[in-house]
Design an enzyme around this catalytic site. Sequence first.
Site, PDB file in Angstrom:
ATOM      1  N   GLY A  13       0.615  -1.221   0.030  1.00 40.43           N
ATOM      2  CA  GLY A  13       0.149  -0.028   0.070  1.00 40.43           C
ATOM      3  C   GLY A  13       0.832   1.194  -0.233  1.00 40.43           C
ATOM      4  O   GLY A  13       2.030   1.299   0.363  1.00 40.43           O
ATOM      5  N   ASN A 116       5.011  -6.264   5.080  1.00 43.88           N
ATOM      6  CA  ASN A 116       5.500  -7.718   5.346  1.00 43.88           C
ATOM      7  C   ASN A 116       5.421  -8.650   4.105  1.00 43.88           C
ATOM      8  O   ASN A 116       6.527  -9.396   4.161  1.00 43.88           O
ATOM      9  CB  ASN A 116       4.441  -8.168   6.147  1.00 43.88           C
ATOM     10  CG  ASN A 116       4.077  -7.583   7.304  1.00 43.88           C
ATOM     11  OD1 ASN A 116       5.179  -7.537   8.237  1.00 43.88           O
ATOM     12  ND2 ASN A 116       2.896  -7.348   7.810  1.00 43.88           N
ATOM     13  N   THR A 144       5.587   1.019   5.798  1.00 47.95           N
ATOM     14  CA  THR A 144       4.125   0.547   5.921  1.00 47.95           C
ATOM     15  C   THR A 144       3.550   1.687   6.895  1.00 47.95           C
ATOM     16  O   THR A 144       4.010   1.934   7.764  1.00 47.95           O
ATOM     17  CB  THR A 144       3.805  -0.754   6.535  1.00 47.95           C
ATOM     18  OG1 THR A 144       2.460  -0.838   6.986  1.00 47.95           O
ATOM     19  CG2 THR A 144       4.696  -1.157   7.417  1.00 47.95           C
ATOM     20  N   ASP A 146       1.249   1.125   8.681  1.00 42.21           N
ATOM     21  CA  ASP A 146       0.957   0.311   9.955  1.00 42.21           C
ATOM     22  C   ASP A 146       1.946  -0.096  11.110  1.00 42.21           C
ATOM     23  O   ASP A 146       1.516  -0.396  12.139  1.00 42.21           O
ATOM     24  CB  ASP A 146       0.296  -1.033   9.245  1.00 42.21           C
ATOM     25  CG  ASP A 146      -0.977  -1.197   8.526  1.00 42.21           C
ATOM     26  OD1 ASP A 146      -1.700  -0.049   8.873  1.00 42.21           O
ATOM     27  OD2 ASP A 146      -0.979  -1.848   7.647  1.00 42.21           O
ATOM     28  N   ARG A 192      -5.681  -2.666  10.509  1.00 37.49           N
ATOM     29  CA  ARG A 192      -6.578  -3.554  10.663  1.00 37.49           C
ATOM     30  C   ARG A 192      -6.305  -4.399  11.961  1.00 37.49           C
ATOM     31  O   ARG A 192      -7.086  -4.737  12.804  1.00 37.49           O
ATOM     32  CB  ARG A 192      -6.894  -4.377   9.354  1.00 37.49           C
ATOM     33  CG  ARG A 192      -8.026  -5.441   9.566  1.00 37.49           C
ATOM     34  CD  ARG A 192      -8.860  -5.768   8.147  1.00 37.49           C
ATOM     35  NE  ARG A 192      -9.790  -4.736   8.043  1.00 37.49           N
ATOM     36  CZ  ARG A 192     -10.933  -4.448   8.262  1.00 37.49           C
ATOM     37  NH1 ARG A 192     -11.587  -5.504   9.063  1.00 37.49           N
ATOM     38  NH2 ARG A 192     -11.523  -3.236   7.859  1.00 37.49           N
ATOM     39  N   LEU A 299      -6.714   9.289   2.994  1.00 41.36           N
ATOM     40  CA  LEU A 299      -5.572  10.468   3.015  1.00 41.36           C
ATOM     41  C   LEU A 299      -4.711  10.409   4.055  1.00 41.36           C
ATOM     42  O   LEU A 299      -3.629  10.972   3.885  1.00 41.36           O
ATOM     43  CB  LEU A 299      -6.827  11.504   3.356  1.00 41.36           C
ATOM     44  CG  LEU A 299      -8.087  11.939   2.497  1.00 41.36           C
ATOM     45  CD1 LEU A 299      -8.865  12.852   3.387  1.00 41.36           C
ATOM     46  CD2 LEU A 299      -7.446  12.051   1.115  1.00 41.36           C
ATOM     47  N   GLN A 300      -4.832   9.527   5.034  1.00 46.31           N
ATOM     48  CA  GLN A 300      -3.664   9.409   6.113  1.00 46.31           C
ATOM     49  C   GLN A 300      -2.558   8.579   5.559  1.00 46.31           C
ATOM     50  O   GLN A 300      -1.506   8.841   6.134  1.00 46.31           O
ATOM     51  CB  GLN A 300      -4.547   8.530   7.234  1.00 46.31           C
ATOM     52  CG  GLN A 300      -4.634   7.266   6.847  1.00 46.31           C
ATOM     53  CD  GLN A 300      -5.813   6.931   7.844  1.00 46.31           C
ATOM     54  OE1 GLN A 300      -5.574   6.486   9.108  1.00 46.31           O
ATOM     55  NE2 GLN A 300      -7.138   6.453   7.603  1.00 46.31           N
TER      56      GLN A 300
END
Lengths: 411, 411
Positions: A13, A116, A144, A146, A192, A299-300
């Site tokens: 992403g 990952n 990432t 995340d 998530r 947007l983040q």
Amino acid sequence: MKKENCIVAQSGGPTAAINASLAGVIDGVRKSGSFTRIYGSLHGITGVLENNMMDMSLMALSHFPMLNTLELTPAMYLGSCRYKLPDYTEDPAPYKQIFERFEEYGISAFFYIGGNDSMDTVLKLSNYAKSIQSDVKIIGVPKTIDNDLFATDHTPGFGSAAKYVASTVLEIAHDAYIYKIPAVIIIEIMGRDAGWLTASSALARTTYSQAPDLIYLPEVAFSKEQFLADVKDKLTKQKTVIVAVSEGIHDADGNYISSDSAVADKFGHAQLSGAGKALEYLVRDEIGVKVRSIELNVLQRCAGHIASRTDITESFSLGQAAVKYAAEGKTGIMAAIERISNDPYQWVIKSADVADIANEAKSVPVEWINEAGNDVTDEMIDYLRPLIIGEVSLQYKDGLPVYLPVDHLLH
Amino acid sequence: MKKENCIVAQSGGPTAAINASLAGVIDGVRKSGSFTRIYGSLHGITGVLENNMMDMSLMALSHFPMLNTLELTPAMYLGSCRYKLPDYTEDPAPYKQIFERFEEYGISAFFYIGGNDSMDTVLKLSNYAKSIQSDVKIIGVPKTIDNDLFATDHTPGFGSAAKYVASTVLEIAHDAYIYKIPAVIIIEIMGRDAGWLTASSALARTTYSQAPDLIYLPEVAFSKEQFLADVKDKLTKQKTVIVAVSEGIHDADGNYISSDSAVADKFGHAQLSGAGKALEYLVRDEIGVKVRSIELNVLQRCAGHIASRTDITESFSLGQAAVKYAAEGKTGIMAAIERISNDPYQWVIKSADVADIANEAKSVPVEWINEAGNDVTDEMIDYLRPLIIGEVSLQYKDGLPVYLPVDHLLH
């Protein structure tokens, strides 16, 4: 052909900093003198498979003027893919194709910028290389939003996303405080499985605003009853309650809160509403105050205009380091960040074995979540704060941020 | 008490520039020398009714250091209200109360910063003042991200919202272009009755990206069939189709597209999905490609960190002008912007009769919408472009924008 070229690719992403790592690799190539040409593989490893590559050597020339623009351009200049390599003992065909392409292009190093899944590709390619005694170096560069990669203190792209989240939550707080009637605002944040980005909403707190008043991460089993009790309790003390919630919150049985509130449209199709929307309905139905949910959405991860300078600098440095590691003969590794101290914030780059990283996700440690499971601790904030410090000097033209054109991705 | 003081208040929805107008009024008071004290009425005119006012005279002292911070702080420093005055011939009670308060505080001028509804208040208060031979001057200062006020070329707050929309659409385009598979992105933008802000998404277009590829405003009757045909046609030529859509689009009978896609949750409650979500479902069901909808939500009106310098400067100047008009003895008027030319962009401030503005909404003229009803014309872009030019020099501390504390609004 003499092996003296390299390939760089991006996968997974988007983030606001992944092109900073790309710029770092290009700058590393320029400075190392170890490579004649650098190719960009379009759409991750699939560009190698499909021979869809662009020669980026021009960018590695001394003082290529657009490297700074590339550094600050969000999302992926080379495009992305979601391709998972098979086990090479079961299906060696794509591996043969990839290493034939490496031979064809005279490749001695492959740099893969991703999360990952991308590190899984780095691991598999480096293992395959060993199995065929290839000396092509396979190096990973993390990214990432995340922040869920092991072996690195934090991930490139996370700091910029965290800065966007914190700044936006503060601005939403200003927007929410203007009315006299009680109101609940629910802000749904990406992540998530890991709550790092949702936790970073805590950085929005200032001397005058304690928003977000409640923070729910996917690392804690979510209870609707407790959530409603938490909100009601806050409403007895203040008129506006601002809640930050991870998209991945789920109950003790692992059911996403979103799916529990599945709605059906007029055709009878099940529509999955997000966690924020589900909690909005819950507050409206069970508490009955004015309520709004806001999904920060993509947007983040793509708001280059409010990227973190710290994040961009680190991402660039990791790209540079990857080239150095390849030149030193390393392979099957990822360039990683080691934090030396929080205050003053100091860090160094190290090499990490990609086998320790691939396919694993790093959760928020429970000791950084408060006992009630509705906030984060000061240790978490101390960890997060340095990552959002500093602003980028973005150029604007005609009122718009200036980014590097991506015509090559449009068709 | 000698009448030598004034009151300023804010009303309606937040913008990133409404505090710039407040700072302008304060600066105007400082420079004019016509007023001894300036009071801020909290939560619009209701602060006058309820005697909930703060003395802001300190801010009007020479070189008050925080005026620049106030100028750049989004949303409303004085809070807002949604209060509509009754007809004074039917119910004079609140008018009596307001003018008694004016007498009590020695008020000779009342400045109201707001949109259509606020100008209705300005009109009614100035008419009542005339009816009782009061010489209190009632002056309006415009604001609304909707840009739908008559008698002013455009409205303060609109330019900053437009800059946020355009920059964000460009960043979403970068985010969307990275994949190889066909995809549709639908961006829902504020503006229930007027399409100005949705139209400003056209400013996102660059030499390399034509996003948004389709633009739908509420001024044109929306046809789902035509929308699907438009999207399908674009998908034959390009892999990513980015659509900007106003929250207020409706069919020829005036039914909102959102309400037509009403969904029911598991409790049987009707849930109104927004226009973006409704079109997302439509594309998924009828075209079957990957589709995502993004609601820009309140961020488009509160993102102070990417405010337009042009907008902030104009908003400040309108606040200053309002004070000048009061000192000149004007009442029942609104400070307005008159555009002299697009290129170079030149404008002046004029005084407009508030009777021509109150309760009316200015739509996008049909000649600025293309014939197919799915885009805007070059004239529209020429009109919009100057309004987003320039960036603000926001201070950051610990990675966060520095805004003026709003503790007084929290309880």
